[in-house]
Design an enzyme around this catalytic site. Sequence first.
Site, short mmCIF file in Angstrom:
data_model
loop_
_atom_site.label_atom_id
_atom_site.label_comp_id
_atom_site.label_asym_id
_atom_site.label_seq_id
_atom_site.Cartn_x
_atom_site.Cartn_y
_atom_site.Cartn_z
N ASN A 89 43.77 30.26 -9.60
CA ASN A 89 44.06 29.08 -8.77
C ASN A 89 43.82 29.27 -7.27
O ASN A 89 43.63 28.30 -6.54
CB ASN A 89 45.54 28.71 -9.03
CG ASN A 89 46.13 27.85 -7.95
OD1 ASN A 89 45.89 26.65 -7.90
ND2 ASN A 89 46.90 28.45 -7.05
N TYR A 155 32.66 24.21 -0.37
CA TYR A 155 33.76 23.84 -1.28
C TYR A 155 33.19 23.11 -2.50
O TYR A 155 33.50 23.45 -3.64
CB TYR A 155 34.78 22.97 -0.53
CG TYR A 155 36.07 22.77 -1.31
CD1 TYR A 155 37.08 23.73 -1.27
CD2 TYR A 155 36.28 21.63 -2.09
CE1 TYR A 155 38.26 23.56 -1.99
CE2 TYR A 155 37.45 21.46 -2.81
CZ TYR A 155 38.44 22.42 -2.76
OH TYR A 155 39.60 22.25 -3.48
N ALA A 157 30.14 23.22 -3.72
CA ALA A 157 29.32 24.12 -4.54
C ALA A 157 30.20 25.07 -5.35
O ALA A 157 29.95 25.32 -6.53
CB ALA A 157 28.36 24.89 -3.66
N SER A 158 31.24 25.60 -4.70
CA SER A 158 32.10 26.56 -5.41
C SER A 158 32.84 25.88 -6.56
O SER A 158 32.94 26.43 -7.66
CB SER A 158 33.11 27.21 -4.45
OG SER A 158 34.01 26.25 -3.92
N LYS A 159 33.33 24.67 -6.33
CA LYS A 159 34.12 24.00 -7.37
C LYS A 159 33.25 23.49 -8.51
O LYS A 159 33.68 23.42 -9.66
CB LYS A 159 34.94 22.86 -6.74
CG LYS A 159 36.02 23.34 -5.77
CD LYS A 159 37.03 24.25 -6.46
CE LYS A 159 38.16 24.67 -5.55
NZ LYS A 159 39.13 25.54 -6.20
N ILE A 188 46.11 16.41 -3.72
CA ILE A 188 47.47 16.83 -4.07
C ILE A 188 48.19 17.23 -2.79
O ILE A 188 47.60 17.86 -1.91
CB ILE A 188 47.44 18.03 -5.06
CG1 ILE A 188 46.49 17.76 -6.25
CG2 ILE A 188 48.85 18.37 -5.55
CD1 ILE A 188 46.85 16.62 -7.17
N1 LIG Z 1 45.64 20.24 -2.92
C1 LIG Z 1 44.55 19.58 -3.28
O1 LIG Z 1 44.34 18.42 -2.91
C2 LIG Z 1 43.54 20.22 -4.20
C3 LIG Z 1 42.58 19.41 -4.81
C4 LIG Z 1 41.63 20.00 -5.65
C5 LIG Z 1 41.65 21.36 -5.90
N2 LIG Z 1 42.60 22.12 -5.28
C6 LIG Z 1 42.56 23.56 -5.54
O2 LIG Z 1 43.83 23.99 -5.99
C7 LIG Z 1 44.00 25.37 -5.67
C8 LIG Z 1 45.34 25.57 -5.01
O3 LIG Z 1 45.34 24.89 -3.79
P1 LIG Z 1 46.65 24.31 -3.10
O4 LIG Z 1 46.41 22.88 -2.87
O5 LIG Z 1 47.86 24.71 -3.85
O6 LIG Z 1 46.52 25.05 -1.68
P2 LIG Z 1 47.53 26.01 -0.88
O7 LIG Z 1 46.82 26.29 0.39
O8 LIG Z 1 48.88 25.41 -0.86
O9 LIG Z 1 47.56 27.33 -1.78
C9 LIG Z 1 46.50 28.22 -1.88
C10 LIG Z 1 47.06 29.63 -2.01
O10 LIG Z 1 45.96 30.52 -2.21
C11 LIG Z 1 46.20 31.68 -1.43
N3 LIG Z 1 44.93 32.35 -1.13
C12 LIG Z 1 43.96 31.99 -0.27
N4 LIG Z 1 42.98 32.89 -0.25
C13 LIG Z 1 43.33 33.87 -1.12
C14 LIG Z 1 42.73 35.08 -1.54
N5 LIG Z 1 41.56 35.50 -1.04
N6 LIG Z 1 43.38 35.83 -2.46
C15 LIG Z 1 44.57 35.42 -2.96
N7 LIG Z 1 45.19 34.30 -2.59
C16 LIG Z 1 44.58 33.53 -1.67
C17 LIG Z 1 46.87 31.17 -0.16
O11 LIG Z 1 47.56 32.21 0.52
C18 LIG Z 1 47.78 30.09 -0.73
O12 LIG Z 1 49.05 30.62 -1.06
C19 LIG Z 1 42.80 25.75 -4.81
O13 LIG Z 1 41.82 26.38 -5.60
C20 LIG Z 1 42.29 24.41 -4.32
O14 LIG Z 1 40.92 24.42 -3.99
C21 LIG Z 1 43.55 21.59 -4.44
#
Ligand SMILES: NC(=O)c1ccc[n+]([C@@H]2O[C@H](COP(=O)([O-])OP(=O)(O)OC[C@H]3O[C@@H](n4cnc5c(N)ncnc54)[C@H](O)[C@@H]3O)[C@@H](O)[C@H]2O)c1
Length: 250
Positions: A89, A155, A157-159, A188
């Site tokens: 995640n 972002y 491309a990675s997703k 979210i």
């Molecule tokens: N929130 C959204 O709207 C949303 C939408 C689509 C996808 N996502 C994806 O959901 C996932 C979680 O995101 P979130 O919204 O909870 O964000 P967030 O920023 O609250 O949490 C992300 C966590 O990842 C940790 N992190 C970052 N780089 C890291 C690394 N190199 N190694 C280990 N941990 C690392 C951070 O410290 C943080 O605790 C992500 O992959 C994000 O791309 C989020």
Amino acid sequence: MRVKGKVAVVTGGGSGIGCATSLRLAEEGAAVVVADLNEEAAANTAEVIKEAGGDATFVKTDVTNPDDVQQLISTATQTYKGLDILFNNAGISNQELKLTELSLEEWDQVINVNLKGVYLGMKYAIPEMEKQNGGSIINTSSVLGFKGKKYQAPYNASKAGVVTLTQNAALEFGTKNIRVNAIAPGVIDTPIVDGWRENEWKWEIISKANALRRLGKPEEVANAVLFLASDEASFITGSTLMVDGGGLTF
Ligand SMILES: NC(=O)c1ccc[n+]([C@@H]2O[C@H](COP(=O)([O-])OP(=O)(O)OC[C@H]3O[C@@H](n4cnc5c(N)ncnc54)[C@H](O)[C@@H]3O)[C@@H](O)[C@H]2O)c1
């Protein structure tokens, strides 16, 4: 309890979706290894689980570092004698810049965390799951893995990469009873979207750009991950579940 007795690793478990999912998996009976680059945040999630009577530990992990990821997986298997669930995640976003203006370092960092991090998690977790004849992996894509958005090149491309990487792993390890799925959240309410939140009129549009006309909650994503992690999803693999309030269709 829906994942009773299972062992789960959650990367990025210190915040947002990873934190909510760690708590949810623990509530449903899993022992959770919370991994995050932010050690304090990971420790805090593990502490909350323990205070609620669950079982958890934490490991400071950079998901882009193969040694860290190997160490994370071996902590899980040594502490809890196995590994059943991996939630890949951890993720970061990029600065809102045209791709021509983005630095090479930023391109590499976003791809490394969001895509290579998912690959490394699977690379080291799958052999452990093979030893015990099964497991469930959930990778984190995004609505932005399905549609391009201006100024989101790495972002996006990675997703998008996570979607086919998930199918690839599902095909390679299906006969080992390892299911590999992805989730694709919409917008979210977590710190990752704070950059968008600062611009009031833009946030008003972005936060309601879905059929339900509201922001999603991390707990709503956690429930989708719990389902895919559990045996209730026993015939689901290679799929990406949209958890976006209808955002992709909007
Ligand atoms: N929130 C959204 O709207 C949303 C939408 C689509 C996808 N996502 C994806 O959901 C996932 C979680 O995101 P979130 O919204 O909870 O964000 P967030 O920023 O609250 O949490 C992300 C966590 O990842 C940790 N992190 C970052 N780089 C890291 C690394 N190199 N190694 C280990 N941990 C690392 C951070 O410290 C943080 O605790 C992500 O992959 C994000 O791309 C989020």
